[in-house]
Design a protein around this motif. Structure first.
Motif, PDB file in Angstrom:
ATOM      1  N   VAL A  38      23.069  -8.937   6.504  1.00 49.98           N
ATOM      2  CA  VAL A  38      23.671 -10.241   6.796  1.00 49.98           C
ATOM      3  C   VAL A  38      24.220 -10.255   8.214  1.00 49.98           C
ATOM      4  N   GLN A  39      24.080 -11.426   8.861  1.00 50.18           N
ATOM      5  CA  GLN A  39      24.683 -11.683  10.165  1.00 50.18           C
ATOM      6  C   GLN A  39      25.558 -12.932  10.036  1.00 50.18           C
ATOM      7  N   PHE A  40      26.875 -12.738  10.159  1.00 46.05           N
ATOM      8  CA  PHE A  40      27.794 -13.868  10.151  1.00 46.05           C
ATOM      9  C   PHE A  40      27.926 -14.405  11.579  1.00 46.05           C
ATOM     10  N   GLU A  41      27.750 -15.701  11.752  1.00 46.61           N
ATOM     11  CA  GLU A  41      27.872 -16.294  13.081  1.00 46.61           C
ATOM     12  C   GLU A  41      29.346 -16.473  13.431  1.00 46.61           C
ATOM     13  N   VAL A  42      29.797 -15.760  14.476  1.00 46.67           N
ATOM     14  CA  VAL A  42      31.189 -15.840  14.916  1.00 46.67           C
ATOM     15  C   VAL A  42      31.356 -16.892  16.001  1.00 46.67           C
ATOM     16  N   ASP A  43      30.484 -16.868  17.020  1.00 45.29           N
ATOM     17  CA  ASP A  43      30.577 -17.824  18.124  1.00 45.29           C
ATOM     18  C   ASP A  43      29.236 -17.846  18.834  1.00 45.29           C
ATOM     19  N   ARG A  44      28.992 -18.902  19.599  1.00 49.57           N
ATOM     20  CA  ARG A  44      27.747 -19.004  20.358  1.00 49.57           C
ATOM     21  C   ARG A  44      27.998 -19.707  21.679  1.00 49.57           C
ATOM     22  N   ARG A  45      27.162 -19.383  22.665  1.00 53.75           N
ATOM     23  CA  ARG A  45      27.187 -20.023  23.969  1.00 53.75           C
ATOM     24  C   ARG A  45      25.765 -20.462  24.299  1.00 53.75           C
ATOM     25  N   SER A  46      25.656 -21.642  24.873  1.00 57.52           N
ATOM     26  CA  SER A  46      24.347 -22.180  25.222  1.00 57.52           C
ATOM     27  C   SER A  46      24.237 -22.341  26.726  1.00 57.52           C
ATOM     28  N   ASP A  47      23.085 -21.950  27.256  1.00 60.23           N
ATOM     29  CA  ASP A  47      22.755 -22.136  28.668  1.00 60.23           C
ATOM     30  C   ASP A  47      23.816 -21.519  29.575  1.00 60.23           C
ATOM     31  N   VAL A  48      24.041 -20.201  29.420  1.00 61.15           N
ATOM     32  CA  VAL A  48      25.009 -19.489  30.248  1.00 61.15           C
ATOM     33  C   VAL A  48      24.302 -18.349  30.976  1.00 61.15           C
ATOM     34  N   LEU A  49      24.902 -17.897  32.074  1.00 58.99           N
ATOM     35  CA  LEU A  49      24.397 -16.730  32.776  1.00 58.99           C
ATOM     36  C   LEU A  49      24.795 -15.485  32.006  1.00 58.99           C
ATOM     37  N   THR A  60      25.626 -20.035   3.551  1.00 60.94           N
ATOM     38  CA  THR A  60      26.958 -20.472   3.969  1.00 60.94           C
ATOM     39  C   THR A  60      27.995 -19.692   3.187  1.00 60.94           C
ATOM     40  N   VAL A  61      29.029 -19.216   3.881  1.00 64.97           N
ATOM     41  CA  VAL A  61      30.102 -18.483   3.209  1.00 64.97           C
ATOM     42  C   VAL A  61      30.807 -19.422   2.232  1.00 64.97           C
ATOM     43  N   SER A  62      30.871 -19.028   0.972  1.00 71.07           N
ATOM     44  CA  SER A  62      31.509 -19.858  -0.049  1.00 71.07           C
ATOM     45  C   SER A  62      32.867 -19.307  -0.488  1.00 71.07           C
ATOM     46  N   LYS A  63      33.066 -17.992  -0.374  1.00 69.69           N
ATOM     47  CA  LYS A  63      34.322 -17.424  -0.862  1.00 69.69           C
ATOM     48  C   LYS A  63      34.557 -16.060  -0.219  1.00 69.69           C
ATOM     49  N   VAL A  64      35.823 -15.783   0.078  1.00 70.94           N
ATOM     50  CA  VAL A  64      36.243 -14.447   0.521  1.00 70.94           C
ATOM     51  C   VAL A  64      37.148 -13.890  -0.573  1.00 70.94           C
ATOM     52  N   ARG A  65      36.679 -12.895  -1.270  1.00 67.97           N
ATOM     53  CA  ARG A  65      37.447 -12.331  -2.373  1.00 67.97           C
ATOM     54  C   ARG A  65      38.637 -11.532  -1.838  1.00 67.97           C
ATOM     55  N   LEU A  66      39.735 -11.603  -2.549  1.00 70.28           N
ATOM     56  CA  LEU A  66      40.959 -10.940  -2.111  1.00 70.28           C
ATOM     57  C   LEU A  66      41.093  -9.530  -2.655  1.00 70.28           C
ATOM     58  N   ASN A  67      40.310  -9.173  -3.652  1.00 71.27           N
ATOM     59  CA  ASN A  67      40.427  -7.828  -4.227  1.00 71.27           C
ATOM     60  C   ASN A  67      39.614  -6.847  -3.386  1.00 71.27           C
ATOM     61  N   ALA A  68      40.281  -6.238  -2.412  1.00 71.36           N
ATOM     62  CA  ALA A  68      39.615  -5.290  -1.525  1.00 71.36           C
ATOM     63  C   ALA A  68      39.343  -3.983  -2.263  1.00 71.36           C
ATOM     64  N   SER A  69      38.368  -3.232  -1.736  1.00 72.24           N
ATOM     65  CA  SER A  69      38.060  -1.914  -2.280  1.00 72.24           C
ATOM     66  C   SER A  69      38.131  -0.892  -1.157  1.00 72.24           C
ATOM     67  N   MET A  70      38.486   0.344  -1.515  1.00 72.35           N
ATOM     68  CA  MET A  70      38.602   1.409  -0.518  1.00 72.35           C
ATOM     69  C   MET A  70      37.651   2.532  -0.881  1.00 72.35           C
ATOM     70  N   GLN A  72      31.414 -20.955   6.893  1.00 69.33           N
ATOM     71  CA  GLN A  72      30.820 -20.322   8.069  1.00 69.33           C
ATOM     72  C   GLN A  72      29.336 -20.067   7.836  1.00 69.33           C
ATOM     73  N   PRO A  73      28.473 -20.395   8.794  1.00 76.35           N
ATOM     74  CA  PRO A  73      27.040 -20.140   8.616  1.00 76.35           C
ATOM     75  C   PRO A  73      26.725 -18.656   8.710  1.00 76.35           C
ATOM     76  N   ALA A  74      25.701 -18.251   8.003  1.00 72.67           N
ATOM     77  CA  ALA A  74      25.264 -16.856   8.022  1.00 72.67           C
ATOM     78  C   ALA A  74      23.755 -16.816   7.809  1.00 72.67           C
ATOM     79  N   THR A  75      23.146 -15.785   8.316  1.00 70.55           N
ATOM     80  CA  THR A  75      21.718 -15.540   8.105  1.00 70.55           C
ATOM     81  C   THR A  75      21.557 -14.133   7.549  1.00 70.55           C
ATOM     82  N   PHE A  76      20.450 -13.909   6.858  1.00 68.60           N
ATOM     83  CA  PHE A  76      20.206 -12.575   6.324  1.00 68.60           C
ATOM     84  C   PHE A  76      18.714 -12.333   6.180  1.00 68.60           C
ATOM     85  N   THR A  77      18.366 -11.082   6.150  1.00 69.57           N
ATOM     86  CA  THR A  77      16.980 -10.660   5.973  1.00 69.57           C
ATOM     87  C   THR A  77      16.911  -9.666   4.819  1.00 69.57           C
ATOM     88  N   VAL A  78      15.740  -9.562   4.235  1.00 66.72           N
ATOM     89  CA  VAL A  78      15.497  -8.584   3.172  1.00 66.72           C
ATOM     90  C   VAL A  78      14.222  -7.824   3.506  1.00 66.72           C
TER      91      VAL A  78
END
Length: 453
Positions: free
Chosen positions: A314-325, A276-286, A259-265
């Motif tokens: 970070v901004q993960f791109e979920v979906d996009r629409r082009s040329d819509v009202l 680009t997202v390379s891995k989603v780790r399964l060890n969650a933290s609370m 999944q594409p992503a952008t980020f700023t610092v």
């Protein structure tokens, strides 16, 4: 007391003036409108992240001792933060006086063990010669005793005992040689250990890379016990970095590898970096009953601008629409009163006065909760407003995609209203002696969706 009375009179005059202005102006509420625009929409998930080196090697010490010198890096300078190093390059040296003495002692033990083997071999040769002599004497004694009977029984037994003793001594000599060889093996192992420890006094780089952390100083004593003390932290390749983003469990379902992503610092304001997202780790933290997952984003740092451990947004791109009202979310939330709706459209007031459903763009990959929803926009019709039924699509948290056969680009729709007397109302007369209190209805952005993260 007189001063208080004067203030009360001034306040009464101001209130009366306010009523007079409002009644004389005959002003009605003014609508805040905006035009429907056509453009692109991008639904994203926001997260806070940290930039990390892709591969880090922690260089430690396997022995205890005093750091007495640092090595030289690839640029000819003393090893320090940011130094470029090559594989097998000396990073530091530990005082080796004690370990050199242990090596000399081990070498001496090996030499003694070798001498012991030589001595045992010589002793065995003597024992074998004695065995040969005793065997010859025993053979002659047997022949003489059988033929002539000249040997007494005591002499006969003495020759036999001498032979058996010599034979046993040979066995002892052979065992001594094996024991001496075992001593050589043990002494050699001690020597190997001493040489290894002496070699550990020189700390070398295991890879090509850049030192991002130097954790010791000259004169500092390192103690290696159960854990090896860390001396240097080396990043193998800073041209390839990984962004570790902490993503809420409500949003993790919309994150996937590739999944594409952008980020700023903050170090480079106004500049956006891609990954680009390379891995989603399964060890969650609370933390505080909030479950988060770590998502790794691979990014290219050929320019060398990005530094390890910078904080990124970070901004993960979920979906996009082009040329819509699209319209601002505030326009979908605003609801008029019955008196503000055109008379011929009031029959369906109950049906049309409900605001659009609040949604999250992360509840579905397309930014919709399982399909297009229905909502209402309000078009200005003179002093009234008229409803426009629309289908709601993707939202980016500020604007929302809308679709209807009655909508065209540039259509003016109502976002809210400004009450009479409020600053900015069209043609509004305002009493300058009284404080103005906000009385807006509707308005305000940010609804109809969110940028999670």
């Amino acid at each position: 007391m007189r001063f208080v009375l004067i203030l009360l009179v001034i306040a009464a005059l101001g209130w009366g003036g306010e009523l007079y202005f409002n009644r004389s102006s005959g002003q009605e509420s003014a609508f805040r409108t905006t035009a429907i625009q056509r453009g692109d929409l991008l639904a994203t998930i926001s997260a806070t992240a940290t930039i990390e080196p892709q591969e880090v090697i922690d260089v430690g010490a396997q022995i205890a001792g005093l750091i007495n010198v640092f090595g030289t890096d690839a640029d000819g300078k003393t090893i320090d933060y940011g130094s470029r190093v090559k594989k097998d390059m000396v990073l530091a040296k530990i005082d080796d006086a004690l370990y050199a003495a242990d090596e000399m002692s081990a070498k001496s033990q090996v030499a003694n063990a070798n001498a012991g083997v030589t001595r045992a071999i010589a002793d065995l040769a003597q024992m074998q010669a004695a065995l040969e002599k005793a065997k010859s004497d025993w053979d002659r004694a047997q022949k003489a005793g059988e033929a002539t009977g000249m040997l007494s029984e005591e002499q006969f037994d003495a020759y036999k005992a001498a032979y058996e003793t010599a034979k046993a001594n040979v066995g002892v000599g052979q065992a001594s040689i094996e024991q001496a060889k075992s001593a050589i093996i043990q002494a050699q192992a001690t020597l190997d250990r001493a040489e290894k420890n002496l070699g550990y006094c020189t700390i070398s780089s295991p890879v090509d890379g850049v030192i991002i952390d130097r954790r010791v100083n000259i004169g500092q004593t390192v103690v290696a016990s159960l854990n090896a003390p860390s001396l240097f932290l080396i990043a193998k390749d800073l041209t390839k970095l990984v962004v570790w983003a902490s993503v809420n469990e409500a949003d993790i379902g919309n994150i996937h590898p590739g999944q594409p992503a952008t980020f700023t610092v903050d170090a480079f304001p106004g500049q956006t970096f891609k990954g680009t997202v390379s891995k989603v780790r399964l060890n969650a933290s609370m933390t505080s009953n909030v479950v988060t997952y770590t998502v790794e984003i691979a990014t290219d740092n050929s320019s060398g601008k990005l530094l390890p451990y910078l904080t990124a947004n970070v901004q993960f791109e979920v979906d996009r629409r082009s040329d819509v009202l699209m319209v601002p979310n505030a326009a979908l939330r605003w609801t008029p009163t019955d008196q503000q709706i055109a008379p011929d459209a009031r029959d369906n007031t109950d049906e049309t006065s409900a605001p659009a459903t609040q949604r999250s763009p992360t509840s579905h990959p397309s930014g919709r909760a399982g399909g297009r929803e229905h909502g209402l926009l309000w078009a200005k019709d003179g002093t009234f407003v008229r409803p426009l039924k629309v289908r709601i699509g993707l939202t980016d948290g500020t604007n929302t995609e809308v679709d209807s056969k009655d909508l065209t680009e540039g259509t003016e729709i109502v976002m809210g209203e400004i009450q009479p007397g409020e600053a900015g109302a069209a043609g509004g007369a305002r009493n300058p002696f009284l404080p103005q209190f906000g009385n807006r209805r509707g308005g305000g952005g940010g609804g109809g969706g969110r940028r999670g993260g």
